[in-house]
Design a protein around this motif. Structure first.
Motif, PDB file in Angstrom:
ATOM      1  N   SER A  21      80.199  84.408  23.949  1.00 22.31           N
ATOM      2  CA  SER A  21      81.723  84.292  23.228  1.00 22.31           C
ATOM      3  C   SER A  21      81.603  85.090  21.893  1.00 22.31           C
ATOM      4  O   SER A  21      82.766  85.652  21.837  1.00 22.31           O
ATOM      5  CB  SER A  21      81.697  82.996  22.639  1.00 22.31           C
ATOM      6  N   THR A  50      81.971  88.777  22.992  1.00 27.49           N
ATOM      7  CA  THR A  50      83.240  88.836  23.605  1.00 27.49           C
ATOM      8  C   THR A  50      84.322  89.125  22.455  1.00 27.49           C
ATOM      9  O   THR A  50      85.155  90.226  22.561  1.00 27.49           O
ATOM     10  CB  THR A  50      83.929  87.745  24.432  1.00 27.49           C
ATOM     11  N   ARG A  88      86.031  93.110  21.905  1.00 27.39           N
ATOM     12  CA  ARG A  88      87.498  93.105  21.901  1.00 27.39           C
ATOM     13  C   ARG A  88      87.867  93.791  20.544  1.00 27.39           C
ATOM     14  O   ARG A  88      88.784  94.901  20.600  1.00 27.39           O
ATOM     15  CB  ARG A  88      87.929  91.821  21.912  1.00 27.39           C
ATOM     16  N   PRO A 146      88.656  85.423  29.724  1.00 27.70           N
ATOM     17  CA  PRO A 146      87.231  84.935  30.141  1.00 27.70           C
ATOM     18  C   PRO A 146      87.316  83.871  31.220  1.00 27.70           C
ATOM     19  O   PRO A 146      86.317  83.624  31.776  1.00 27.70           O
ATOM     20  CB  PRO A 146      86.537  84.546  28.794  1.00 27.70           C
ATOM     21  N   TYR A 180      83.544  88.674  32.620  1.00 31.00           N
ATOM     22  CA  TYR A 180      84.501  89.339  31.546  1.00 31.00           C
ATOM     23  C   TYR A 180      83.852  90.040  30.472  1.00 31.00           C
ATOM     24  O   TYR A 180      84.335  91.203  30.079  1.00 31.00           O
ATOM     25  CB  TYR A 180      85.589  88.431  31.084  1.00 31.00           C
ATOM     26  N   CYS A 181      82.814  89.446  29.681  1.00 31.29           N
ATOM     27  CA  CYS A 181      82.086  90.138  28.674  1.00 31.29           C
ATOM     28  C   CYS A 181      81.475  91.418  29.096  1.00 31.29           C
ATOM     29  O   CYS A 181      81.356  92.477  28.403  1.00 31.29           O
ATOM     30  CB  CYS A 181      81.303  89.372  28.027  1.00 31.29           C
ATOM     31  N   LEU A 238      83.933  94.241  29.437  1.00 27.04           N
ATOM     32  CA  LEU A 238      84.246  94.772  28.057  1.00 27.04           C
ATOM     33  C   LEU A 238      83.138  95.533  27.423  1.00 27.04           C
ATOM     34  O   LEU A 238      83.322  96.398  26.845  1.00 27.04           O
ATOM     35  CB  LEU A 238      84.599  93.297  27.296  1.00 27.04           C
TER      36      LEU A 238
END
Length: 142
Positions: free
Chosen positions: A49, A52, A56, A99, A109-110, A113
């Motif tokens: 978390s 991420t 971002r 995510p 998803y991370c 990224l």
């Protein structure tokens, strides 16, 4: 007892050790390497978390800087097109990506990224080198 007896590791040794950041390197280098080198076993949910969020933020700042630097290249230059494409993909992923539900989805998803951030870092370095070489060439021509 650990999941993998006699090793003292609960993850079977699949995770690589955390890297020590070299002096002068930004924190994002650690974030990228931890996520990309995690293998198939995701880091703890809190780390995914926070990574991420950091990724971002980094993509938002760096993508705009790369776009501005790429605009300094000639109109038909392939590197300019490649940079624009990478910036658009990274920004879309960071701003519109989700995510999902669950740790594996959030980790995937991370990871995407982190890959986009790594690509932007490389582009940023290349464009800075090109700008430096261009300013040297102009300085010698005078």
């Amino acid at each position: 007892m650990p999941v993998w007896p006699y090793t003292g590791m609960t993850d079977g040794g699949l995770r690589s050790p955390l890297h020590r950041r070299k002096e002068g390197e930004p924190e994002i280098v650690d974030v990228i390497s931890v996520i990309l080198e995690a293998g198939r076993v995701p880091p703890p949910p809190q780390q995914v978390s926070s990574s991420t969020g950091k990724l971002r933020s980094f993509i938002g700042k760096t993508a705009r800087a790369v776009r501005a630097a790429a605009k300094q290249l000639p109109e038909g230059d392939a590197r300019r097109c490649d940079a624009a494409k990478a910036v658009d993909e990274a920004l879309y992923l960071a701003e519109h990506g989700d995510p999902g539900n669950g740790l594996l989805s959030a980790f995937a998803y991370c990871r995407s990224l982190a890959q986009a951030a790594q690509q932007l870092r490389g582009l940023e370095e290349q464009l800075l080198l090109l700008a430096q070489d261009g300013s040297r060439a102009v300085g010698h021509a005078e």
